[in-house]
Design a protein around this motif. Structure first.
Motif, mmCIF file in Angstrom:
data_model
loop_
_atom_site.group_PDB
_atom_site.id
_atom_site.type_symbol
_atom_site.label_atom_id
_atom_site.label_comp_id
_atom_site.label_asym_id
_atom_site.label_seq_id
_atom_site.Cartn_x
_atom_site.Cartn_y
_atom_site.Cartn_z
ATOM 1 N N SER A 45 0.804 -1.217 0.000
ATOM 2 C CA SER A 45 0.000 0.000 0.000
ATOM 3 C C SER A 45 0.839 1.269 0.000
ATOM 4 O O SER A 45 0.301 2.353 -0.114
ATOM 5 N N CYS A 48 1.431 4.267 -3.801
ATOM 6 C CA CYS A 48 0.093 4.791 -4.088
ATOM 7 C C CYS A 48 0.091 6.141 -4.762
ATOM 8 O O CYS A 48 -0.963 6.684 -5.024
ATOM 9 N N HIS A 246 -7.217 -2.744 -8.165
ATOM 10 C CA HIS A 246 -7.269 -1.578 -7.279
ATOM 11 C C HIS A 246 -8.690 -1.015 -7.275
ATOM 12 O O HIS A 246 -9.366 -1.034 -8.307
ATOM 13 N N ARG A 263 -6.112 -3.765 -3.532
ATOM 14 C CA ARG A 263 -5.605 -2.539 -2.905
ATOM 15 C C ARG A 263 -6.684 -1.480 -2.994
ATOM 16 O O ARG A 263 -7.275 -1.267 -4.051
ATOM 17 N N ALA A 291 -1.580 2.822 -10.099
ATOM 18 C CA ALA A 291 -2.068 1.482 -10.428
ATOM 19 C C ALA A 291 -1.916 1.189 -11.912
ATOM 20 O O ALA A 291 -1.452 0.114 -12.309
ATOM 21 N N VAL A 300 -8.350 -0.564 -12.404
ATOM 22 C CA VAL A 300 -8.943 0.189 -11.298
ATOM 23 C C VAL A 300 -10.451 0.289 -11.469
ATOM 24 O O VAL A 300 -10.947 0.584 -12.563
#
Length: 371
Positions: A45, A48, A246, A263, A291, A300
């Motif tokens: 994490s 990001c 994600h 995530r 991502a 995503v």
């Protein structure tokens, strides 16, 4: 934090996240504040954040969206996917007259597998008898889609007559009746390669049968960025079929569904006139960019409760910052792929401020996006 203060933060992040080559690199910096409960959750994490793409003046140079050229009368697999995923109040696919899909392949190939809700073309356009459905009935459909096994040769060309004569027969028969059918580029094989989960051997025609179908999030950027509802984000079959890695959760209370697998960026946003986005927008944009730029690249899903307002604001901010599109162009792009997207007026005004922050001047007016 004000928009002016956020501009300073973006500039600092921009400078700190560039190596000697001037290219953006990953950083674990996140915006401060109380918008998130553990801003990023899931494996790795700390990866990001990616700096906004800016030039030496620290503002973006506007760019124009560029879509692949598609000849009139044709439609891409992604466009078909978004047609099947469209929602306006309720899923559009639940309406029996929303779209008529005609499979112009052999009966055997149709029975083996076909696009969901498709009918064998011979049940509508008979090779000898012609149209078996009245013109009045056909006019009830908003879209009539035809597909063969593969290929995208121009209608009327010698190659098209050889490759897909049944499709051409249907096309010209429907055109002679005043219909405006469209043809799937690449045919069934191209659609199945991308969306096998929207292909089935079952005949799904009746409204009651349609209500059993799974409705997927809209595909905003091909094989990269999706936008949908909280219920879709909680359906593991959808997550798995779309290969989502994600998730941006823009709801106030809906829990992250698969924190041990995916995530997450958790934004606790309310869909009202008081909600501020000054910290949420750059944070979400960096998360999404990181991502999509990963190795391997991720996919995503951005969601709020219904996938209309809060998630749209997040998606638009990302398109402005990392595609360098004005708010007007970003909104047009989004609406073409998710017609139900509708950021509330408070969010639109803040997106206008965000646009001015990114580009250094006003490009879009409120009147432009209220039309």
């Amino acid at each position: 934090m004000t928009w002016k203060e956020m501009g300073v933060l973006l500039s600092r992040v921009n400078n700190s996240c560039r190596g000697s080559s001037g290219e953006p690199v990953n950083t674990s910096e996140t915006a401060s504040g109380s918008i998130c409960d553990g801003e990023v959750r899931g494996a790795d994490s700390d990866r990001c954040s990616v700096a906004p793409i800016q030039n030496n003046e620290r503002v973006l140079v506007p760019a124009f969206p560029v879509s692949a050229h598609v000849e009139r009368g044709y439609i891409t697999p992604q466009q078909v996917y978004n047609l099947l995923s469209a929602e306006e109040g309720q899923p559009a696919l639940y309406d029996s007259y929303y779209i008529l899909i005609l499979d112009c392949r052999s009966t055997e190939r149709y029975e083996d597998s076909h696009v969901v809700t498709a009918r064998a073309a011979v049940t509508v356009i008979h090779p000898v008898l012609g149209c078996l459905v009245s013109c009045v009935e056909l006019q009830k459909y908003s879209t009539i889609l035809l597909y063969a096994e593969e290929g995208c040769s121009p209608v009327g060309s010698a190659k098209a007559r050889t490759d897909s004569p049944d499709l051409l027969h249907c096309f010209f028969q429907l055109s002679s009746l005043g219909m405006d059918p469209v043809i799937l580029l690449g045919g069934f094989s191209a659609f199945h390669a991308l969306y096998p989960f929207l292909c089935t051997p079952l005949m799904v025609l009746l409204e009651a049968e349609r209500h059993t179908l799974t409705i997927y999030p809209s595909e905003i950027l091909e094989e990269a960025l999706f936008q949908g509802s909280a219920s879709q984000a909680s359906d593991y079959r959808i997550i798995n079929n779309l290969h989502i890695t994600h998730v941006v959760n823009a709801t106030a209370n809906w829990p992250d569904a698969f924190p041990g697998t995916l995530r997450y960026l958790r934004l606790r946003l309310s869909d009202d006139a008081q909600q501020e986005l000054v910290e949420a927008l750059p944070l979400a944009s960096r998360f999404i960019s990181s991502a999509l730029m990963g190795d391997p690249a991720g996919r995503v899903l951005v969601h709020c409760s219904a996938g209309r307002s809060r998630s749209s604001a997040v998606t638009l901010a990302f398109l402005m910052e990392h595609r360098r599109w004005s708010l007007l162009h970003a909104l047009r792009w989004l609406k073409e792929r998710r017609a139900c997207s509708a950021p509330n007026m408070n969010f639109l005004r803040q997106l206008l401020s965000y646009e001015e922050l990114l580009f250094g001047s006003k490009i879009t007016s409120l009147n432009d996006i209220r039309r």
